[in-house]
Design a protein around this motif. Sequence first.
Motif, mmCIF file in Angstrom:
data_model
loop_
_atom_site.group_PDB
_atom_site.id
_atom_site.type_symbol
_atom_site.label_atom_id
_atom_site.label_comp_id
_atom_site.label_asym_id
_atom_site.label_seq_id
_atom_site.Cartn_x
_atom_site.Cartn_y
_atom_site.Cartn_z
ATOM 1 N N HIS A 322 0.811 -1.219 0.000
ATOM 2 C CA HIS A 322 0.000 0.000 0.000
ATOM 3 C C HIS A 322 0.843 1.267 0.000
ATOM 4 N N ILE A 323 0.377 2.256 -0.746
ATOM 5 C CA ILE A 323 0.820 3.639 -0.581
ATOM 6 C C ILE A 323 -0.292 4.341 0.179
ATOM 7 N N ILE A 324 0.044 4.941 1.306
ATOM 8 C CA ILE A 324 -0.956 5.592 2.149
ATOM 9 C C ILE A 324 -0.845 7.109 2.017
ATOM 10 N N TYR A 325 -1.994 7.748 1.825
ATOM 11 C CA TYR A 325 -2.100 9.208 1.906
ATOM 12 C C TYR A 325 -2.830 9.531 3.211
ATOM 13 N N THR A 326 -2.303 10.503 3.965
ATOM 14 C CA THR A 326 -2.929 10.859 5.240
ATOM 15 C C THR A 326 -3.298 12.334 5.291
ATOM 16 N N ALA A 327 -4.310 12.613 6.096
ATOM 17 C CA ALA A 327 -4.700 13.976 6.465
ATOM 18 C C ALA A 327 -5.542 13.854 7.726
ATOM 19 N N PRO A 401 3.226 -2.408 8.704
ATOM 20 C CA PRO A 401 4.277 -1.475 8.281
ATOM 21 C C PRO A 401 5.186 -2.059 7.194
ATOM 22 N N ALA A 402 5.448 -3.358 7.264
ATOM 23 C CA ALA A 402 6.315 -3.987 6.263
ATOM 24 C C ALA A 402 5.673 -4.025 4.885
ATOM 25 N N LYS A 403 4.363 -3.807 4.825
ATOM 26 C CA LYS A 403 3.644 -3.779 3.552
ATOM 27 C C LYS A 403 3.232 -2.360 3.170
ATOM 28 N N THR A 404 3.665 -1.385 3.947
ATOM 29 C CA THR A 404 3.362 0.017 3.661
ATOM 30 C C THR A 404 4.571 0.649 2.990
ATOM 31 N N VAL A 405 4.414 0.993 1.732
ATOM 32 C CA VAL A 405 5.542 1.495 0.938
ATOM 33 C C VAL A 405 5.965 2.883 1.408
ATOM 34 N N ALA A 406 4.972 3.753 1.667
ATOM 35 C CA ALA A 406 5.271 5.142 2.043
ATOM 36 C C ALA A 406 3.994 5.806 2.553
ATOM 37 N N ASN A 468 8.015 7.154 12.814
ATOM 38 C CA ASN A 468 8.444 6.549 14.075
ATOM 39 C C ASN A 468 8.440 5.026 14.042
ATOM 40 N N VAL A 469 7.672 4.427 13.128
ATOM 41 C CA VAL A 469 7.692 2.964 13.002
ATOM 42 C C VAL A 469 8.424 2.533 11.742
ATOM 43 N N GLY A 470 9.210 3.452 11.179
ATOM 44 C CA GLY A 470 10.123 3.091 10.102
ATOM 45 C C GLY A 470 9.585 3.231 8.702
ATOM 46 N N ILE A 471 8.378 3.777 8.542
ATOM 47 C CA ILE A 471 7.792 3.934 7.214
ATOM 48 C C ILE A 471 8.209 5.284 6.638
ATOM 49 N N PRO A 472 8.892 5.325 5.498
ATOM 50 C CA PRO A 472 9.266 6.612 4.904
ATOM 51 C C PRO A 472 8.036 7.493 4.715
ATOM 52 N N GLU A 535 5.913 0.549 -9.395
ATOM 53 C CA GLU A 535 7.294 0.094 -9.378
ATOM 54 C C GLU A 535 7.535 -0.864 -8.218
ATOM 55 N N ASN A 536 8.456 -1.760 -8.422
ATOM 56 C CA ASN A 536 8.865 -2.658 -7.347
ATOM 57 C C ASN A 536 9.984 -1.988 -6.558
ATOM 58 N N VAL A 537 9.635 -0.870 -5.921
ATOM 59 C CA VAL A 537 10.631 -0.081 -5.214
ATOM 60 C C VAL A 537 10.131 0.213 -3.808
ATOM 61 N N TRP A 538 11.061 0.215 -2.868
ATOM 62 C CA TRP A 538 10.760 0.562 -1.481
ATOM 63 C C TRP A 538 11.683 1.714 -1.091
ATOM 64 N N PRO A 539 11.167 2.926 -1.010
ATOM 65 C CA PRO A 539 12.019 4.080 -0.670
ATOM 66 C C PRO A 539 12.753 3.860 0.652
ATOM 67 N N LYS A 540 13.985 4.292 0.690
ATOM 68 C CA LYS A 540 14.810 4.081 1.878
ATOM 69 C C LYS A 540 15.021 5.399 2.617
ATOM 70 N N TRP A 541 15.253 5.262 3.923
ATOM 71 C CA TRP A 541 15.678 6.413 4.713
ATOM 72 C C TRP A 541 17.109 6.761 4.347
ATOM 73 N N SER A 542 17.455 8.023 4.456
ATOM 74 C CA SER A 542 18.841 8.414 4.217
ATOM 75 C C SER A 542 19.708 7.972 5.399
ATOM 76 N N GLU A 543 20.982 7.886 5.164
ATOM 77 C CA GLU A 543 21.901 7.434 6.203
ATOM 78 C C GLU A 543 21.889 8.364 7.415
ATOM 79 N N LYS A 544 21.613 9.652 7.183
ATOM 80 C CA LYS A 544 21.676 10.621 8.286
ATOM 81 C C LYS A 544 20.371 10.712 9.063
ATOM 82 N N SER A 545 19.311 10.075 8.570
ATOM 83 C CA SER A 545 18.007 10.212 9.220
ATOM 84 C C SER A 545 17.957 9.464 10.549
ATOM 85 N N GLU A 546 17.407 10.110 11.569
ATOM 86 C CA GLU A 546 17.234 9.441 12.857
ATOM 87 C C GLU A 546 16.231 8.300 12.764
ATOM 88 N N PHE A 547 15.365 8.338 11.742
ATOM 89 C CA PHE A 547 14.344 7.303 11.604
ATOM 90 C C PHE A 547 14.897 6.028 10.982
#
Length: 549
Positions: A322-327, A401-406, A468-472, A535-547
């Motif tokens: 899933h791609i989640i949109y929030t508001a 969360p493991a199935k949540t792309v972003a 906070n749970v690791g989802i970009p 796409e078969n892509v999972w966006p990653k956190w940057s190396e400097k991100s606290e998350f």
Amino acid sequence: MKKILCLAMVSVAVLAGCNDSKPQTKKEIAVNDAVAITASYDSIDAQQLAEHVKVLASDEFGGRSPSSEGEKLTLEYLTKEFKALGFEPGNGDSYLQEVPLVSIEASPDMTLSIGGKEYQYGSDMVIGTSQIVEEIGIKDSPLVFVGYGVNAPEYNWNDYDGIDVKGKTVVILVNDPGYATKNPEQFTGEAMTYYGRWTYKYEEASRQGAAGAIIVHETAPASYGWNVVKNSWSGEQFGFQRDDLNKDRVKVEGWVNSDVAKELFAKAGLDFDVAKQEAAKGAYHVAMGDLTASVDVKNTINTSVSNNFIATLPGRTKADEHIIYTAHWDHLGTDKSLDGDQIYNGAVDNATGTAALIEVAEAFAKLPVRPERSITMLAVTAEEQGLLGSKFYAANPIIAPAKTVADINMDALDVVGRSVDVAVYGLGQSELDNFLEAAVKKQGRVISGDPRPAAGIYYRSDHFAFANVGIPALYAKSGKKPVDEATAKLRAELGPKLGKCYHGLCDEYNEQWDLSGAVEDMQAFFEVGYELSKENVWPKWSEKSEFKR
């Protein structure tokens, strides 16, 4: 007209190709795909957005407070709209996820007694409690200034080191030391960390065993005026229903304005400005003479159930991803103690974001072929009470969360025209920035960093719970550079009014708004989600991100 004619010609060519018995070439498929996304992209419309905002921010909806008639109307409206778009219930056979809440409303008939003076609720201070009790207070609790109230081992900083604050009331500065010094080597410089948030400061004071915690409000480091404190932390305050009744929290927590703080420091034989300077140099605390604080807080307590709203367009081949949109759909509700206007309509904050969920959903619904991955729209409750709806969802996820792309978050969209830039809050946190950069480049725009890094915006909206749970998580909106002089003029006229209306009674729909910038932002968010969905892509956190940790 030229664009429409071109699309029509391409559509005819594609349809002609469909009638041919030969398999489509990769080029033909790409053209077909481009037509489909362009039509959906262009369906995002300012007038439709405005109509949704008008409904959600109407007096009838009463300010959309959690567990109110306004919530009922909001959820009914969202259910109707998403059903019509073909979005399915996201929680089994339901569009709703129950969020058990408790409301604690402190009586404003209280005074804070310090140094022989009674400080008044609303004008001088706002005091309450997170403990779920009908009456609580402190009596003759010694005051201790603990600087920024931070215990951060990774920054080698502990304002509580060497002091026992049990039974005492700590006085704390808002934001964190990097804001004061602007030193990029101190915390993150001017950009606020979570240690600068008021939520953290109460949490840490509680962990240290303090009886009370009082934050000194100053407009610049807080990034909002005293009116926001007065409006946001008075009246009903929502939290989660808990068996321990939040007994692990300080007894009383609240704010005093800077004038009161200066007076208290003077009474303690201290200079407020000098104390601030010392607090910014390194871990710091000092007793405030013989000053003690006393206050009695009497509460009205109600338990209730609010709801997150969740709707899904199932993916064609990877429906479990899933791609989640929030508001957040909620706002501050109605204050019947006021004369005249009593409704906090919350038009910008956040009828715009809630309406945007509908508009972006419609764009996905109009695609002739569904995306490979699922698209989920999540409208959360009680954001204004401390991101409660999104926190509850993150702790009780419907989609793993493991199935949540972003997560792509939309909160308080731009209402003053188009911008040359798109401001990314938390720029550099994850690879989602790259997807957004590609989307806005097609619009002739560029991405820019947080225009107010000291405000810590990345920690102040619902995407934070996902991070906070690791989802970009991506949070962006139109930037500060107007596209033309007319837009600059509109911003000069409306900008100050909008600033004053944040969490105010005047946050209402205005016919002067120019929603063209909001449309461009929504179109960019749609394209980001569309690219992620195919796409078969999972966006990653940057190396400097606290998350990333």
